[in-house]
Design a protein around this motif. Sequence first.
Motif, short mmCIF file in Angstrom:
data_model
loop_
_atom_site.label_atom_id
_atom_site.label_comp_id
_atom_site.label_asym_id
_atom_site.label_seq_id
_atom_site.Cartn_x
_atom_site.Cartn_y
_atom_site.Cartn_z
N LYS A 159 0.89 -1.20 -0.40
CA LYS A 159 0.16 0.24 -0.25
C LYS A 159 0.77 1.86 0.14
N GLU A 160 2.01 1.16 0.59
CA GLU A 160 2.90 2.59 0.74
C GLU A 160 3.77 2.34 -0.29
N VAL A 161 3.93 1.60 -1.13
CA VAL A 161 4.50 1.61 -2.78
C VAL A 161 3.32 1.90 -3.04
N LEU A 162 2.59 1.86 -3.17
CA LEU A 162 1.35 2.76 -4.18
C LEU A 162 1.26 3.88 -3.76
N ASP A 163 1.05 4.36 -3.01
CA ASP A 163 1.08 5.85 -2.29
C ASP A 163 2.18 6.04 -2.69
N ARG A 164 3.16 6.17 -2.57
CA ARG A 164 4.64 6.65 -2.96
C ARG A 164 4.52 7.28 -4.58
N LEU A 165 4.17 6.13 -5.38
CA LEU A 165 4.40 5.57 -6.84
C LEU A 165 3.66 6.50 -7.86
N LEU A 166 1.94 6.92 -7.01
CA LEU A 166 0.82 6.89 -7.72
C LEU A 166 0.68 8.52 -8.16
N PRO A 167 2.10 9.30 -7.30
CA PRO A 167 1.79 11.01 -7.41
C PRO A 167 3.03 10.74 -9.02
N TYR A 168 4.26 10.01 -9.38
CA TYR A 168 4.83 10.20 -10.44
C TYR A 168 3.99 9.34 -11.27
N TRP A 169 2.77 8.52 -10.95
CA TRP A 169 1.86 8.22 -12.44
C TRP A 169 0.86 9.04 -12.80
N ASN A 170 0.38 9.72 -11.71
CA ASN A 170 -0.45 10.39 -12.75
C ASN A 170 0.04 12.12 -12.77
N GLU A 171 1.36 12.26 -12.54
CA GLU A 171 1.66 13.65 -12.69
C GLU A 171 2.61 13.16 -13.99
N VAL A 172 3.18 12.62 -13.71
CA VAL A 172 4.53 12.44 -15.10
C VAL A 172 4.27 11.52 -16.18
N ILE A 173 3.76 10.49 -16.10
CA ILE A 173 3.28 9.18 -16.73
C ILE A 173 2.16 9.12 -18.04
N VAL A 174 1.27 9.40 -16.96
CA VAL A 174 -0.08 9.72 -17.09
C VAL A 174 -0.45 10.41 -18.84
N PRO A 175 0.33 12.50 -18.54
CA PRO A 175 0.49 12.50 -19.59
C PRO A 175 0.86 12.74 -20.83
N GLU A 176 1.73 11.55 -20.58
CA GLU A 176 2.69 11.27 -22.03
C GLU A 176 1.74 10.04 -22.26
N ILE A 177 1.12 9.29 -21.70
CA ILE A 177 -0.18 8.17 -22.19
C ILE A 177 -0.82 8.25 -22.89
N LYS A 178 -1.89 10.14 -22.31
CA LYS A 178 -2.91 10.75 -22.93
C LYS A 178 -2.21 11.31 -24.33
N ASN A 179 -0.87 11.54 -24.21
CA ASN A 179 -0.89 12.02 -25.60
C ASN A 179 -0.49 11.70 -26.48
N GLY A 180 -0.82 9.83 -26.33
CA GLY A 180 -0.68 9.14 -27.79
C GLY A 180 0.31 8.66 -27.47
#
Length: 259
Positions: A159-180
């Motif tokens: 759970k704590e791994v997910l807690d520290r991973l999610l901000p990076y996922w949402n702020e850095v990786i997700v925009p790249e994926i949504k940009n195709g």
Amino acid sequence: MSNHKLFLLRHGEGAWNKENRFCSWVDQKLSDNGVLEAQECGRLLKEHGYEFDRVFTSILSRSVQTAWLVLEAMGQEWVPVTKSWRLNERHYGALIGLNRAEMAQKHGEEKVKLWRRSYDITPPPIDESHPYFTEIYNDRRYNTCDVPKEQLPRTESLKEVLDRLLPYWNEVIVPEIKNGKTVLISAHGNSCRALLKHLEGISETEIVGVTLPTGVPVLLEMDGGLRPVKPRQLLGDPAKIQAAIKKVEDQGKVNASNK
């Protein structure tokens, strides 16, 4: 309909994977077999015609090395690679360096399985008396983190791994994926499991049974909202994948010779 493809990859076998020890934040290079796993993964992805636009790794060498070898085998060495501690393996605290089979003999297989696979159970924390404490926290790679070194974890549940991973996922990786962009995340067993739990809505009890073998790419096909449109696919020979999964699961069992 699938709009996006995301690839998750647990790094190739590391030296301590081979020795069946809790590696966690101790920096280890790939074993000879781990190098081969990463190269075979790259060749498999190339044969399927996949192309990456961005690659994300942890700051641990086995994750970075795996990404390099995969890209080299694909002829895509130029693809940008971004590294973050937030994709690091789970911090196993005081268990770091210990042999899983020996721990199973001492504490029982179920206890070790809970430590390795459960969602919210945290191992005992590492302290300054631990033989690997100085090696980890004096490593200058952790001066690059987006939090002060003294705020880095000393142990973690999934759970704590997910807690520290999610901000990076949402702020850095997700925009790249949504940009195709087609993204590869070359990380670790638990950082990949944590992300799978989030993306697939896996329950806290079901995540215990999710095992990812080293060097086997996982394909997630997602819609525009980044919700999976079909079950995850582990790419490669099914028989070899099942054998690799069993090998990982057996790491937490008492060796017959030690009984």
